[in-house]
Write an enzyme that holds these catalytic residues in place. Structure first.
Site, PDB file in Angstrom:
ATOM      1  N   HIS A   1      22.170  56.608  15.745  1.00 35.05           N
ATOM      2  CA  HIS A   1      21.296  55.975  16.748  1.00 35.05           C
ATOM      3  C   HIS A   1      21.809  56.207  18.170  1.00 35.05           C
ATOM      4  CE1 HIS A   1      18.574  54.144  13.986  1.00 35.05           C
ATOM      5  NE2 HIS A   1      19.504  53.440  13.380  1.00 35.05           N
TER       6      HIS A   1
ATOM      7  N   HIS B   1      20.637  47.504  17.246  1.00 34.54           N
ATOM      8  CA  HIS B   1      19.862  48.110  16.169  1.00 34.54           C
ATOM      9  C   HIS B   1      18.492  47.471  16.054  1.00 34.54           C
ATOM     10  CE1 HIS B   1      18.560  49.541  12.256  1.00 34.54           C
ATOM     11  NE2 HIS B   1      19.442  50.519  12.413  1.00 34.54           N
TER      12      HIS B   1
ATOM     13  N   GLU C   1      14.919  49.103  16.526  1.00 30.46           N
ATOM     14  CA  GLU C   1      13.938  48.752  15.493  1.00 30.46           C
ATOM     15  C   GLU C   1      13.412  47.322  15.581  1.00 30.46           C
ATOM     16  OE1 GLU C   1      15.516  49.871  11.644  1.00 30.46           O
ATOM     17  OE2 GLU C   1      16.035  51.858  12.377  1.00 30.46           O
TER      18      GLU C   1
HETATM   19 CO    CO Z   1      19.235  52.381  11.616  1.00 32.36          CO
END
Ligand code: CO
Length: 299
Positions: free
Chosen positions: A245, A183, A213
């Site tokens: 995602h 993530h 991210e």
């Molecule tokens: Co997210």
């Protein structure tokens, strides 16, 4: 105007009187009020609205109930967006605060909370701070402990690496690369992703870790893929569930998905839509962290 003021101050003094009258009883609360010990477990995930992720959450619950026979298990999702989506579908899941409040009302005195997160980042610390707030509340819980997320210690890193590698599709050849999509976060705990890269590289030099991210980025991964002279890439989520995602940013048809970008760069991509929570060896790590938290509840 003066009449209204008088009315207001009248209400205020009435409130003050009620408060003063209730003070002695508040101070006495707890006296002779020793509740019987009632231990429970609360599992806290970020949550997902995708029905496909149900299997992952069910396998965690099964493993936890097997490791703690007879101990009641409750759930919570920390994402308010996910909870709102589920609400509309009639699938109500509590927030960590609501789940704890309900457990308090049910008479639980000792609760071990297990974070089902990957890194000790913002979500993990948010849950830890929230549930810790219930410890020592008048007529509430005596002790609340929080289990570590998947990645915390050096031992966790090594076990997770072995667990992920054990679950790479068997048809992958050693010349094929595996790209893991983590993530990523602006939180300092993002460091667990480049750290993961180091641990994976010790065991398998063709496994690369990227994030959506944070860092490493997809560009970082592309550089490593190029240097590795690979043609085929297995894409796997490095997240507990194969949710939004994994299905969109990783394996989606949009031109900026990892699959599209790597295909454009000349690689044959094989997306694997399985979250780490679907790997029994990964669930074992969370369960072991929960065992530590549960032991710390004491008596
Ligand atoms: Co997210």
């Amino acid at each position: 105007m003066s009449y209204r003021f008088g009315e207001k101050s009248g209400i205020l003094s009435a409130l003050l009187l009620i408060l003063l009258l209730s003070l002695p009883s508040m101070a006495l609360a707890g006296h002779g009020d020793s509740k019987p010990v009632k231990k429970g477990i609360m599992l806290a995930a970020f949550g997902s609205s995708m029905p496909e992720t149900k299997v992952a959450f069910e396998s965690i619950e099964k493993a936890v109930k097997k490791a703690f026979p007879g101990v009641p298990v409750r759930w919570s999702y920390s994402s308010s967006i996910i909870r709102r989506i589920l609400d509309k579908e009639g699938r109500v899941v509590d927030s960590p605060a609501t789940a704890m409040a309900k457990m308090m009302d049910e008479g639980f005195t000792h609760v071990a909370v297990q974070s089902l997160h990957t890194i000790p980042g913002e979500e993990y610390f948010g849950i830890a701070d929230t549930v810790k707030g219930f410890e020592g509340m008048p007529k509430g819980m005596k002790k609340v402990t929080v289990g570590k997320p998947l990645l915390y210690s050096d031992g966790d890193m090594r076990r997770t690496v072995a667990a992920v590698i054990a679950n790479i599709p068997k048809d992958r050849k050693s010349s094929d690369a595996v790209v893991l999509m983590g993530h990523g976060t602006h939180h300092g705990a993002n460091i667990y992703y480049p750290a993961s890269q180091y641990y994976f590289a010790q065991v398998d030099p063709k496994i690369f870790v990227g994030t959506v991210e944070g860092s490493p980025t997809l560009d970082d991964v592309k550089k490593q893929l190029k240097a590795s002279r690979t043609r085929k890439v297995y894409l796997m989520p490095y997240m507990s569930v194969a949710g939004d995602h994994a299905r969109n940013d990783m394996a989606g048809a949009e031109p900026d998905s990892w699959k599209s970008e790597l295909t454009k760069a000349g690689y044959t991509c094989v997306p694997v839509l399985k979250g780490t929570a679907e790997f029994p060896e990964v669930v074992d790590i969370w369960v072991d962290h929960l065992k530590v938290a549960f032991d710390h509840l004491g008596e």
